[in-house]
Design a protein around this motif. Structure first.
Motif, PDB file in Angstrom:
ATOM      1  N   ASP A 320      62.401   9.555 -38.344  1.00 54.94           N
ATOM      2  CA  ASP A 320      62.539   8.350 -37.548  1.00 54.94           C
ATOM      3  C   ASP A 320      61.140   7.931 -37.101  1.00 54.94           C
ATOM      4  O   ASP A 320      60.793   7.999 -35.926  1.00 54.94           O
ATOM      5  CB  ASP A 320      63.435   8.629 -36.338  1.00 54.94           C
ATOM      6  N   LEU A 595      63.543  13.204 -35.906  1.00 51.10           N
ATOM      7  CA  LEU A 595      62.960  12.791 -34.636  1.00 51.10           C
ATOM      8  C   LEU A 595      62.555  14.012 -33.826  1.00 51.10           C
ATOM      9  O   LEU A 595      62.946  15.134 -34.129  1.00 51.10           O
ATOM     10  CB  LEU A 595      63.954  11.936 -33.833  1.00 51.10           C
ATOM     11  N   SER A 600      61.802  10.891 -28.308  1.00 48.92           N
ATOM     12  CA  SER A 600      62.726   9.810 -28.652  1.00 48.92           C
ATOM     13  C   SER A 600      64.097   9.887 -27.998  1.00 48.92           C
ATOM     14  O   SER A 600      64.881   8.950 -28.142  1.00 48.92           O
ATOM     15  CB  SER A 600      62.904   9.765 -30.179  1.00 48.92           C
TER      16      SER A 600
END
Length: 647
Positions: A320, A595, A600
């Motif tokens: 991500d 991620l 995040s």
């Protein structure tokens, strides 16, 4: 790797220097050749879109619009283990890699070694890209990326129909460009490879520290200048990049996708260096540059080419990692405001598929020792202070949940505990190793050296931890962490510390059990389904289920401090070991690298910190043992330095 020794192509690692002659070196590109480059179609470039060195030559060909002067072929990103870099057979096309092509040089080669042996029949050395071929003289001009880069920049005139291009190697800046370029190549481009090829932990750590020191210095440089070497030329309103920038960009493009994970250069992501990140975005906004980058070639080529770092040859799904807007303080340096599309999505399938049915899926064995301590006296195992003992290892998440429960409930005096070494003996399994900080000797079963000895006393072939042991009956009560946790919570209440949390209140039992079920399947055991999968398909399905569950947890924690309301419960205890390991261990080791929780998922990160703040949790959470246990006995056995975590 494939190597040529005196004209004979040899698969495998490069022979030692003592066994082969010195490698053949192609002479530098002569001034005479540099001055005579007007003949269209004479030169032919062979590149790999995965290789950063080859990307430099491809970049300059694209930037200067030399497509009509210099033909080019792209090799397949995954090298043939017997022959090395491979071109498509004549007349064929590759569906997954449409950029790849058959040989158009006239040599009719299918493998790159054919170029080397045509140019030098007794060649000794590696088979590398980029390769610049002279179709007229049927010889190799150069296979050295820096030399080809300069040759293209200095010698070829852009066709009149093409847009004008700046001088990327101006005479008055050459000394500075060469100095910066050499620094980038030595302390960044080559040094990051030393991380994955290191033969010792010390060599790896030394290389890794140089990489991040260099990145910090580059980031500081780029806070003051749009490009590495200030280059304002006549006829251009803004500064222009130089060869130094084109040496750096291919490394940056690959950093988060490959080097951070596969090479364990993982102290930080590129996004931790805002000027470097914005600089990369700035350069990629030129379509002539962006067109030379293929994340699919990079991903597939690297993850298939380093078996010691990736022994199962699994290819990670996308991270991500979107490219941000280039709108830092660098906008004052002339950065365009437009956004850039992030790395292309990697197609995948498998949403809502039961990964256990797939070939190569990881299946956890059922624990065989599952007796119960009962406060009502209905079993031979009755709750008594000092009677029971737990064997754990700090790197194991299943052990971790039992030691956390013991600490939260204040059962240290009632239930004793020993900590085994974080790595198993290859023959005898979990072992005691007292010279390692944080480990202990056996204090409950007569000084055993291996946990298997405890099982052998009961004619059992199991070897797992944790183990709940009855010192009075000299018998294993349970080796199932779920049962051990529940017994300490419900059957040993009389020994709980005053004020200890109610980890399984009757009013919340159904909610706790519901969360336990899907957290176990998709998160706790789900991490192992991804990490221990023996097929790409099984890994990808487990990966998708894992991060769907992570997003579900993030949403749940927007409403609650803990998973079930505002008080810690058994559900939190069972989830914590996996989330604790996700960023520093599973992200890289299990390729769960979509991620970083710390960057995040703010609510899950806040929950993690809240858990660590609970009494006793930090004391029985040993990240050093986790990293050594997971990384120190697989692949190249190097334990990563990073990531750098605030907690």
């Amino acid at each position: 790797m494939v190597y040529i020794v005196q004209g004979r192509t040899i698969p495998g690692e490069r022979p030692s220097k003592s066994k082969v002659p010195e490698p053949t070196a192609f002479p530098p590109i002569s001034d005479d050749r540099s001055e005579n480059t007007s003949e269209p179609g004479r030169y032919h470039l062979v590149v790999s879109l995965a290789c950063p060195w080859a990307s430099k030559a491809y970049l300059m060909r694209s930037l200067k619009g030399l497509q009509e002067l210099i033909s080019m072929d792209v090799v397949l990103p995954v090298r043939n283990p017997s022959t090395g870099w491979e071109l498509l057979p004549p007349g064929q096309h590759s569906q997954p890699y449409p950029e790849c092509s058959p040989d158009s040089s006239g040599l009719k080669a299918q493998y790159l070694d054919e170029f080397y042996l045509q140019a030098c029949p007794d060649y000794t050395g590696r088979i590398t890209v980029p390769l610049l071929w002279d179709k007229k003289d049927k010889t190799i001009v150069s296979n050295e990326s820096s030399e080809i880069l300069k040759f293209f920049a200095m010698s070829f005139q852009t066709p009149e129909a093409a847009r004008p291009v700046p001088d990327y190697y101006p005479v008055d800046k050459r000394a500075e460009i060469d100095r910066v370029s050499r620094w980038i190549i030595d302390d960044f481009g080559k040094r990051v490879y030393m991380c994955v090829f290191a033969k010792s932990q010390e060599d790896y750590e030394a290389a890794c520290r140089v990489v991040f020191k260099t990145m910090a210095e580059l980031d500081a440089m780029l806070a003051r200048s749009r490009y590495l070497v200030p280059n304002l030329q006549d006829g251009w309103a803004a500064p222009q990049p130089t060869l130094a920038d084109w040496h750096l960009l291919p490394v940056l493009v690959r950093f988060d996708r490959v080097y951070n994970n596969l090479f364990k250069a993982n102290l930080y992501y590129l996004s931790h260096f805002p000027n470097l990140q914005a600089y990369m975005v700035d350069l990629l906004q030129d379509p002539r540059v962006a067109s030379t980058v293929s994340f699919k070639h990079i991903r597939d080529g690297y993850w298939a080419s380093f078996p010691t770092a990736n022994p199962k040859h699994r290819v990670p799904l996308q991270h991500d990692l979107s490219l941000p807007l280039a709108d830092f303080s660098r906008t004052s340096m002339g950065l365009p405001e437009a956004s850039v599309e992030g790395p292309e999505a990697i197609p995948h399938s498998g949403h809502h598929i039961d990964s256990s049915s797939l070939t190569g899926a990881f299946k956890r064995r059922e624990s065989a020792h599952r007796h119960w301590i009962r406060a009502d006296g209905s079993t031979p195992f009755k709750p008594e202070a000092g009677r029971y003992h737990i064997y754990v290892t700090n790197n194991c998440p299943w052990c971790h949940r039992t030691s956390i429960t013991r600490a939260l409930l204040g059962l240290e005096d009632a239930v004793s505990m020993d900590v085994l070494f974080f790595a198993m003996d290859s023959d005898r399994g979990w072992q005691f190793k007292t010279d390692e900080p944080g480990c202990s000797v056996d204090t409950a079963a007569g000084g055993i050296q291996y946990i298997m000895e405890l099982y052998q006393r009961e004619s059992s072939k199991e070897r797992t931890v944790p183990v709940l042991y009855d010192k009075k009956l000299q018998k294993i009560v349970s080796n199932e962490s779920t049962d051990i946790v529940r017994m300490m919570i419900t059957e040993m209440r009389e020994f709980h510390r005053a004020g200890a949390p109610q980890l399984f209140p009757a009013s919340q039992a159904d909610a706790i059990e519901e969360i336990n079920d899907w957290v176990y399947d998709s998160v706790s055991n789900g991490a192992y389904k991804a990490g221990f999968a023996n097929s790409q398909a099984a890994y990808e399905v487990a990966y998708e289920h894992f991060f769907e569950a992570v997003d579900r947890l993030e949403l749940l924690l927007t409403r609650n401090k803990f998973l079930v309301g505002n008080q810690v419960t058994e559900a939190d205890i069972k989830l914590f070991p996996t989330i604790y390991r996700l960023d520093p261990v599973y992200h890289l080791r299990f390729l769960l690298n979509k991620l970083l929780i710390s960057e995040s998922r703010p609510h899950l990160q806040r929950w993690l910190l809240d858990m660590l703040a609970l009494e006793g949790v930090q004391a029985c959470s040993n990240l050093d043992h986790c990293k050594k246990g997971y990384f120190g006995r697989t692949g190249n056995n190097l334990v990563p330095l990073g990531p750098a975590l605030g907690w």
